[in-house]
Scaffold this motif. Sequence first.
Motif, PDB file in Angstrom:
ATOM      1  N   ALA A  17       0.811  -1.218   0.000  1.00 35.92           N
ATOM      2  CA  ALA A  17       0.000   0.000   0.000  1.00 35.92           C
ATOM      3  C   ALA A  17       0.841   1.262   0.000  1.00 35.92           C
ATOM      4  N   SER A  18       2.130   1.127   0.384  1.00 40.64           N
ATOM      5  CA  SER A  18       3.006   2.290   0.450  1.00 40.64           C
ATOM      6  C   SER A  18       3.751   2.559  -0.847  1.00 40.64           C
ATOM      7  N   GLN A  67       3.207   8.644  -0.699  1.00 43.02           N
ATOM      8  CA  GLN A  67       2.139   7.660  -0.876  1.00 43.02           C
ATOM      9  C   GLN A  67       1.499   7.315   0.473  1.00 43.02           C
ATOM     10  N   ARG A  68       2.323   7.115   1.476  1.00 44.15           N
ATOM     11  CA  ARG A  68       1.819   6.780   2.809  1.00 44.15           C
ATOM     12  C   ARG A  68       0.967   7.916   3.377  1.00 44.15           C
ATOM     13  N   ASN A  71      -2.325   7.850   1.670  1.00 44.33           N
ATOM     14  CA  ASN A  71      -3.125   6.746   2.189  1.00 44.33           C
ATOM     15  C   ASN A  71      -3.709   7.072   3.562  1.00 44.33           C
ATOM     16  N   TYR A  74      -6.711   9.429   3.184  1.00 43.50           N
ATOM     17  CA  TYR A  74      -7.933   8.728   2.764  1.00 43.50           C
ATOM     18  C   TYR A  74      -8.491   7.861   3.894  1.00 43.50           C
ATOM     19  N   PHE A 169      -4.555   1.817   6.536  1.00 46.49           N
ATOM     20  CA  PHE A 169      -4.402   2.561   5.278  1.00 46.49           C
ATOM     21  C   PHE A 169      -5.441   2.095   4.259  1.00 46.49           C
ATOM     22  N   SER A 170      -5.989   3.055   3.536  1.00 47.04           N
ATOM     23  CA  SER A 170      -6.924   2.706   2.462  1.00 47.04           C
ATOM     24  C   SER A 170      -6.139   2.384   1.194  1.00 47.04           C
ATOM     25  N   GLN A 171      -6.842   1.948   0.182  1.00 45.41           N
ATOM     26  CA  GLN A 171      -6.197   1.656  -1.093  1.00 45.41           C
ATOM     27  C   GLN A 171      -5.946   2.944  -1.868  1.00 45.41           C
ATOM     28  N   GLU A 172      -5.089   2.845  -2.854  1.00 48.87           N
ATOM     29  CA  GLU A 172      -4.708   3.980  -3.697  1.00 48.87           C
ATOM     30  C   GLU A 172      -5.926   4.634  -4.333  1.00 48.87           C
TER      31      GLU A 172
END
Length: 561
Positions: A17-18, A67-68, A71, A74, A169-172
């Motif tokens: 996810a990151s 990215q993190r 995430n 979101y 964490f949510s998805q992209e």
Amino acid sequence: MSSDPRFASINFTPTPASVPPQGARLSRKPLVNVPVNYHPLNPLSFILRAALIYPKQMVYTFSVWAQRIQNLAYALIKAGIRPGDRVAVIAPNSPLIADAHQGVLAARAVTVPINTRLKHHEVAYILEHSGASLILVDHEYQHLAKDAKVPVVVSNDTGRSGDPYEEAFSQERGWPGLDTDPDENAAAMLCYTSGTTGRPKGVITTLRGSYLGAVANAFEGQINKDSTYLWILPMFHAAGWTYPWANTFAFSTQSIIPTYGTTFLHSGVTHYCAAPTVQIGIVNDPQAQKLKRPVVAIIAGAAPTPHLIGELEKTGIKPVHVYGLTFEDFITLIARNPQTYGPFTRCYDQEPWKDLSLEDRARFMARQGHAFATAEEVRVVAVEEGSDVLVDVPADGKTLGEIVTRGNIVMKEYFNDPEATKKAFRGGCFNTGDLAVMHPDGSISVMDRSKDIIISGGENASSLAIEQELASHPHVLEVSVIARNHVKWGERPMAFVILHHQHVSRWKGRHHEFAADLKAHAKGRLPGFACPEWVEVVPELPKTSTGKILKTELRKVVAKL
């Protein structure tokens, strides 16, 4: 960001996810109906810019970190966090709090960083007063969030799949799906006083102020792409003086490690921030030795003595002396507890100083100096009797007044406390409560906190000035001076002293002789009313989480004498 051994390892692998998808856009949803020549200032833009320009820099790369952060934003929105909501963070220096300083802003929410050294009941009050809607907590401090009435997300600080924080964490979904805050004066952080003398107060700072404070700190500290910043200052302390954003603005590498004893000798660290008491520990560490390359030490939180500045230089550490106010600086002045975004002045090197002796140069460098480039001018004023009119004192280096300022990097307000806000902004300026003089060159020198001035026989004695002279005694490691009642003179100075480690055995069982020796030393440097009447040798001094000496605690000791 480089971090604990997990992040320092070249084998670190981010969770799926990151990892940003190929071609990910690093910009938020564009604003509409705003002038072409304007965009709201927001420190979140620094991480996006860093991820765009230097995506692969650092082991924990800017692209992965961006990215993190996305995430996390979101995930917060999915959990019901809306613009303006407060998200509490209870964590030491770690990836969790570093993420939160960015990701909460990306969700257009307000971060409430909480001191991990507070008691459970103090944390409970802050959570209630702030109206926090969600808590992010490091696993070691779960007890501080016990019985919380809002959702709690725990980080085990592993960075791996299966960690509750990582799983949250949510998805992209992409940065362009995140709204840009149209108001640069929207709240960014809600920081609290430590609550030592009453209920903690909440201090609101803004996106604009955080942006400008961060730019100033990077510039004034000379931090750049080739720098490695060591996190000694807690990120929960006044949002880490905006250095979480200053470092992303500068593209610098950040290092978070549990201890820093030999870090300066065996790492690429180039910069760090710390209060004078922490600096004293560094230069007097048994393993301390002359550095092979210079390290910049940004000193704030209390006024450093000329002696300390000289010792830092001898070790190869270049002091950058800055001055400002944070929520812990004014625990003794709760009724007038204003805040800046950490530092807002700096003592700038002057060309003539290079020809001076180290001792004389250090005395100039101990001044608090001039205002930052992004701050308004700093003034020293007297208040006319019965009015709020602020009158500048003469720039003679002698006349005592109060430091005031206004502008970009002053707090917005106290949270839900308009009366305290009004008092803090008396006369249309931010009133610091610090007493100082203005020198002919426009620089300022703090003489004392207003409550730390010692009035002895009608004379005003600066506890700071006394401390600076006592610290020049070769056997004094650290010293703090406060007022103690005196039958004849009203008040006299009392000094609490920590001895240098190598001299402890020399004075063992003979502290009264050391006291006499220190008093003799003082008499050659201070007027009689400013010389300490009492000297107490102690093994340690009470301090805040950032190493600032708690004179409130020393006053409690003296009150019982």
